[in-house]
Write a protein that holds these residues in place. Structure first.
Motif, short mmCIF file in Angstrom:
data_model
loop_
_atom_site.label_atom_id
_atom_site.label_comp_id
_atom_site.label_asym_id
_atom_site.label_seq_id
_atom_site.Cartn_x
_atom_site.Cartn_y
_atom_site.Cartn_z
N ASN A 119 -13.37 -4.92 -26.51
CA ASN A 119 -13.77 -4.24 -25.27
C ASN A 119 -13.70 -2.72 -25.38
O ASN A 119 -14.02 -2.02 -24.42
CB ASN A 119 -12.86 -4.69 -24.12
CG ASN A 119 -12.95 -6.18 -23.87
OD1 ASN A 119 -14.04 -6.72 -23.74
ND2 ASN A 119 -11.80 -6.84 -23.80
N GLU A 135 -5.30 -8.00 -16.30
CA GLU A 135 -5.57 -6.65 -16.80
C GLU A 135 -4.37 -5.76 -16.49
O GLU A 135 -3.80 -5.81 -15.41
CB GLU A 135 -6.83 -6.09 -16.15
CG GLU A 135 -8.09 -6.85 -16.54
CD GLU A 135 -9.37 -6.17 -16.07
OE1 GLU A 135 -9.28 -4.99 -15.71
OE2 GLU A 135 -10.41 -6.82 -16.08
N LYS A 138 -8.92 -3.88 -21.61
CA LYS A 138 -8.43 -4.51 -20.40
C LYS A 138 -6.91 -4.45 -20.31
O LYS A 138 -6.33 -4.38 -19.24
CB LYS A 138 -8.89 -5.96 -20.35
CG LYS A 138 -10.41 -6.12 -20.21
CD LYS A 138 -10.80 -7.59 -20.15
CE LYS A 138 -12.31 -7.73 -19.98
NZ LYS A 138 -12.72 -9.16 -19.93
N LYS A 139 -6.25 -4.53 -21.46
CA LYS A 139 -4.80 -4.53 -21.47
C LYS A 139 -4.31 -3.61 -22.59
O LYS A 139 -4.52 -3.91 -23.76
CB LYS A 139 -4.26 -5.95 -21.68
CG LYS A 139 -2.73 -6.05 -21.61
CD LYS A 139 -2.29 -7.50 -21.69
CE LYS A 139 -0.79 -7.61 -21.52
NZ LYS A 139 -0.33 -9.02 -21.54
N ASP A 160 -8.54 -7.80 -27.61
CA ASP A 160 -9.01 -6.80 -26.64
C ASP A 160 -9.79 -5.67 -27.31
O ASP A 160 -10.56 -4.97 -26.65
CB ASP A 160 -7.82 -6.23 -25.86
CG ASP A 160 -8.24 -5.57 -24.54
OD1 ASP A 160 -9.34 -5.90 -24.04
OD2 ASP A 160 -7.47 -4.74 -24.03
#
Length: 214
Positions: free
Chosen positions: A203, A163, A208-209, A200
């Motif tokens: 999410n 992350e 997360k990134k 990602d």
């Protein structure tokens, strides 16, 4: 429910079937988290030009074809989506030389979670292509709670090894990040934007990134 994000499918990624499939799968996982997906043309425009079409005609044709293809791709993932062009119902138009969006018409149209919108706008009865950065910027000002999401050009970013959240400045953007991760059309964007990945996106808003550029 407000529009929460504007996901931008840039010129390069529209030619990447692996990316588009991952993007569609993530979109399917968002449930009722509402967003607008915007797109322009792709390298398909150049292939149409090689058949003898004028550039503006080829670009308009490519954008319209892409809109239909994306709707089909999203449908394959069971995603309820409305696909429209900016010129339809004058959702987006040029008035007194300025690009404007009809927020009320958007709200009337946007009852289901996902809206797929192209950057072909109405201009005095004609259809005009607006560069994706300008189009995205004006749209984000209309929906001032919406975050602009771009997708990293660096394929390594799709593998979430760890992350990572970081913030960069447009004035001091590392050259390697600009060349490797930022879509070419947006190299000089200058507005607040978040760079993430197709995977990602599932999410969102708890990515997360991602990298924020301010």
């Amino acid at each position: 429910m407000p529009t929460n994000f504007i996901a931008v499918l840039d010129h390069h990624h529209l030619e990447n079937s692996v990316f588009l499939t991952a993007f569609a799968k993530s979109l399917a996982k968002l449930g009722d988290r509402k967003g607008i997906v915007v797109h322009g043309d792709s390298p398909y425009t150049d292939r149409l030009i090689q058949t003898g079409m004028m550039r503006e005609d080829a670009r308009a044709r490519a954008i319209k074809d892409l809109n239909k293809r994306l709707i089909g791709l999203f449908a394959d993932q069971g995603i309820p989506t409305i696909g429209v062009h900016g010129f339809q119902k004058e959702l987006a138009s040029i008035k007194a030389g300025k690009l404007v969006f009809d927020k009320k018409k958007f709200k009337d149209l946007h009852d289901i979670p996902n809206l797929l919108l192209s950057n072909l706008v109405e201009n005095d009865g004609d259809q005009e292509h607006i560069p994706l950065p300008e189009f995205s910027s004006a749209l984000s000002k209309t929906f001032d709670d919406a975050e602009i999401l771009l997708f990293s050009m660096n394929e390594k970013d799709e593998i979430l090894v760890q992350e990572e959240q970081k913030t960069l400045s447009w004035g001091e953007l590392p050259p390697d990040f600009k060349e490797e991760s930022l879509p070419e059309e947006f190299h000089n964007f200058g507005r607040s934007v978040r760079i993430t990945t197709a995977t990602d996106l599932a999410n969102w808003p708890n990515l997360k990134k991602s990298t924020i550029i301010e």
